[in-house]
Write a protein that holds these residues in place. Structure first.
Motif, short mmCIF file in Angstrom:
data_model
loop_
_atom_site.label_atom_id
_atom_site.label_comp_id
_atom_site.label_asym_id
_atom_site.label_seq_id
_atom_site.Cartn_x
_atom_site.Cartn_y
_atom_site.Cartn_z
N THR A 6 -3.53 15.22 -5.97
CA THR A 6 -2.70 15.47 -4.83
C THR A 6 -3.36 14.79 -3.53
N GLY A 7 -4.46 14.08 -3.68
CA GLY A 7 -4.91 13.19 -2.77
C GLY A 7 -4.05 12.06 -2.31
N PHE A 8 -3.37 11.63 -3.25
CA PHE A 8 -2.48 10.16 -2.98
C PHE A 8 -1.37 10.76 -2.43
N SER A 9 -0.73 11.94 -2.68
CA SER A 9 0.42 12.59 -2.14
C SER A 9 0.09 13.08 -0.67
N ASN A 10 -1.03 13.20 -0.38
CA ASN A 10 -1.35 13.65 1.08
C ASN A 10 -1.47 12.62 2.04
N LEU A 11 -1.77 11.28 1.57
CA LEU A 11 -1.79 9.85 2.41
C LEU A 11 -0.37 9.91 3.07
N THR A 12 -0.73 9.91 4.23
CA THR A 12 0.44 9.80 5.37
C THR A 12 1.27 8.45 5.31
N ALA A 13 0.55 7.38 4.98
CA ALA A 13 1.28 6.10 5.13
C ALA A 13 0.35 5.06 4.15
N GLY A 14 1.04 3.86 4.19
CA GLY A 14 0.29 2.66 3.37
C GLY A 14 -0.86 2.34 4.34
N TYR A 15 -1.95 1.76 3.47
CA TYR A 15 -3.17 1.24 3.99
C TYR A 15 -2.85 0.31 5.01
N LEU A 16 -3.40 0.38 6.28
CA LEU A 16 -3.24 -0.32 7.52
C LEU A 16 -2.99 -1.67 7.30
N PHE A 17 -3.77 -2.56 6.66
CA PHE A 17 -3.89 -3.93 6.30
C PHE A 17 -2.75 -4.59 5.69
N PRO A 18 -2.44 -3.92 4.52
CA PRO A 18 -1.21 -4.28 3.67
C PRO A 18 0.15 -4.08 4.72
N GLU A 19 0.19 -3.20 5.31
CA GLU A 19 1.34 -2.74 6.24
C GLU A 19 1.30 -4.10 7.28
N ILE A 20 0.40 -4.66 7.94
CA ILE A 20 0.39 -5.68 8.74
C ILE A 20 0.76 -6.77 8.07
N ASP A 148 1.77 17.19 13.16
CA ASP A 148 1.96 16.44 14.35
C ASP A 148 1.69 15.02 14.36
N GLY A 149 1.08 14.47 13.13
CA GLY A 149 0.84 13.10 12.85
C GLY A 149 -0.48 12.67 13.16
N THR A 150 -1.55 13.72 13.65
CA THR A 150 -2.78 13.21 14.34
C THR A 150 -3.76 13.12 13.40
N GLY A 151 -3.70 13.13 12.26
CA GLY A 151 -4.79 13.08 11.27
C GLY A 151 -4.53 14.07 10.03
N TYR A 152 -5.82 14.57 9.54
CA TYR A 152 -5.86 15.50 8.32
C TYR A 152 -6.66 16.78 8.77
N SER A 153 -6.16 17.75 8.17
CA SER A 153 -6.70 18.88 8.35
C SER A 153 -8.11 19.19 8.21
N GLY A 154 -8.84 18.24 7.28
CA GLY A 154 -9.98 18.60 6.85
C GLY A 154 -11.06 17.63 7.31
N VAL A 155 -10.43 16.70 8.45
CA VAL A 155 -11.32 15.65 9.09
C VAL A 155 -11.49 16.06 10.46
N VAL A 156 -12.68 15.82 11.10
CA VAL A 156 -13.05 16.26 12.34
C VAL A 156 -13.07 14.90 13.08
N TYR A 157 -12.09 14.49 14.10
CA TYR A 157 -11.90 13.41 14.48
C TYR A 157 -12.58 13.47 16.14
#
Length: 413
Positions: A6-20, A148-157
């Protein structure tokens, strides 16, 4: 059928650098005559030092002889290299038994997740190198994406901005948290002071936290007052793991060689040794860094190799100064653009007031044919920023600066 992690399904988007890279390919296909210059991904560009390359070449040629052939080495790394790293970089702050050679800092940071499992709390600088968060998501520690697209619930930013001198408010961190901290920072370029790191170490020890200290850019530090290792700080040996790499100072991005330092003093809550568990990870999930690469690492740490690495870093730092000077030009100043570059790291972190990061990325690509990195890809606090990399041939840097100097943007400040 077996369920998906489920970790992979939780990823919100592709890794940044391949997207660039994808956007660059699409733009190049649509504009075949455009001469595109990349100031995006932090990939080194200058040739390896001849001294270091020859050491690897001799070792590789020796593999074709009975006397020079080597098979598996110690998974923890070549003993001579571990001892050399300890003597050159740590000088009594860590010994060879606490140093583990790897195929790079990024790989170590990903493997470190196995030490702590899926239930550990995670805190990261914001903005931060994406692997800290993405690795936590894949391991299950980061939880699901916020609505809201501002990160992940288990991470403190931990927002790091010009307003707080790019150093986070530590009180936001809960006890028993894994803290990812990078200095010099990728992407902001900010380098923590001795006083700031002492506050971080004291907080971690008081609250049962462990710091994963990414020092992959410490060779760029030119201010002698700034610490190059977390272990220069009293108390760090009981709360920190340090990760480093030959990638940037020696040009080993493709060669792949790094190391981690796990002190014998560092313990889990039950008193067991983190060093011993990391040794198990490295001997079970890893088969050792390339013997050829390690021969290059040894050459990089002798007198000539250290000089060659310093010269290479100085070259990239001058590129950074040229980029900063360009972005301080009148066209940018009058619309409130602010470049941040300390001269102690390879990145120029630039605020474009009123613009979204991907928007200004597209504008610079379209108008200047220059690839950058959108700040929002490093975390919520990176919005409206762009990262410029100083890794590039000097002639490309100068041409990119010429194009950027001619860019005219409307004010949105």
């Amino acid at each position: 059928m077996i369920n998906r992690n489920t970790g992979f399904s939780n990823l919100t988007a592709g890794y940044l650098f391949p997207e660039i890279a994808r956007r660059r390919r699409e733009y190049a296909a649509a504009h075949p005559d455009a001469s595109i210059i990349s100031l995006g991904i932090g990939n080194t560009t200058e040739p390896l030092s001849k001294h270091i390359a020859e050491a690897m070449s001799r070792y590789a040629l020796g593999l074709a002889t009975k006397e020079g052939y080597s098979g598996y080495g110690d998974e923890q790394g070549n003993t001579a290299l571990r001892e050399r790293i300890a003597s050159v970089f740590y000088k009594g702050m860590a010994d060879a038994s606490e140093i583990f050679i790897s195929d790079g800092a990024k790989c170590d940071i990903a493997r470190i997740q196995t030490l702590f499992g899926s239930h550990v709390k995670v805190a990261v600088q914001d903005p931060a190198y994406p692997v800290y968060v993405d690795g936590s998501v894949v391991s299950g520690a980061a939880g699901a994406a916020k609505a809201d697209g501002t990160g992940y619930s288990g991470v403190v930013y931990l927002p790091c901005s010009p307003e707080n001198d790019f150093f986070p408010v530590l009180s936001k961190i809960e006890p028993d948290t894994l803290i990812y901290f990078c200095s010099p920072n990728n992407p902001t370029g900010a380098t923590a002071t001795r006083e700031q790191l002492k506050a971080l170490v004291d907080f971690a020890n008081k609250n049962g936290c462990i710091i994963i200290y990414d020092s992959a850019y410490n060779a760029f530090i030119r201010d002698s007052k700034l610490p190059k290792s977390i272990f220069e700080i009293e108390g760090a040996r009981t709360c920190a793991i340090e990760v480093n790499s030959f990638s940037k100072p020696a040009g080993f991005t493709g060669v792949r060689l790094g190391w981690s330092v796990v002190p014998n003093d560092l313990k889990f809550a039950d008193g067991s040794s983190v060093n011993k568990d990391w040794n198990r990870v490295m001997t079970t999930l890893f088969n050792g860094a390339s013997n050829i690469a390690q021969a290059g690492g040894l050459a990089a740490l002798d007198e000539q190799g250290l000089k060659d690495m310093k010269d290479m870093v100085d070259y990239y730092l001058e590129n950074g100064r040229l980029i900063k000077k360009t972005l301080e030009g009148e066209n940018f100043k009058k619309i409130g653009v602010v470049p941040y570059f300390t001269g102690n790291g390879p990145y120029v972190w630039v605020k474009f007031p009123g613009y979204k990061s991907w928007e200004i990325f597209d504008i610079i690509l379209d108008k200047c044919h220059v690839v950058t990195t959108p700040g929002s890809g490093f975390g919520p606090a990176g919005e409206s920023f762009i990262r410029f990399s100083s890794f590039g041939h000097r002639e490309d840097i100068e041409e990119a600066c010429k194009r950027l100097a001619a860019l005219v943007l409307e004010s949105r400040a």
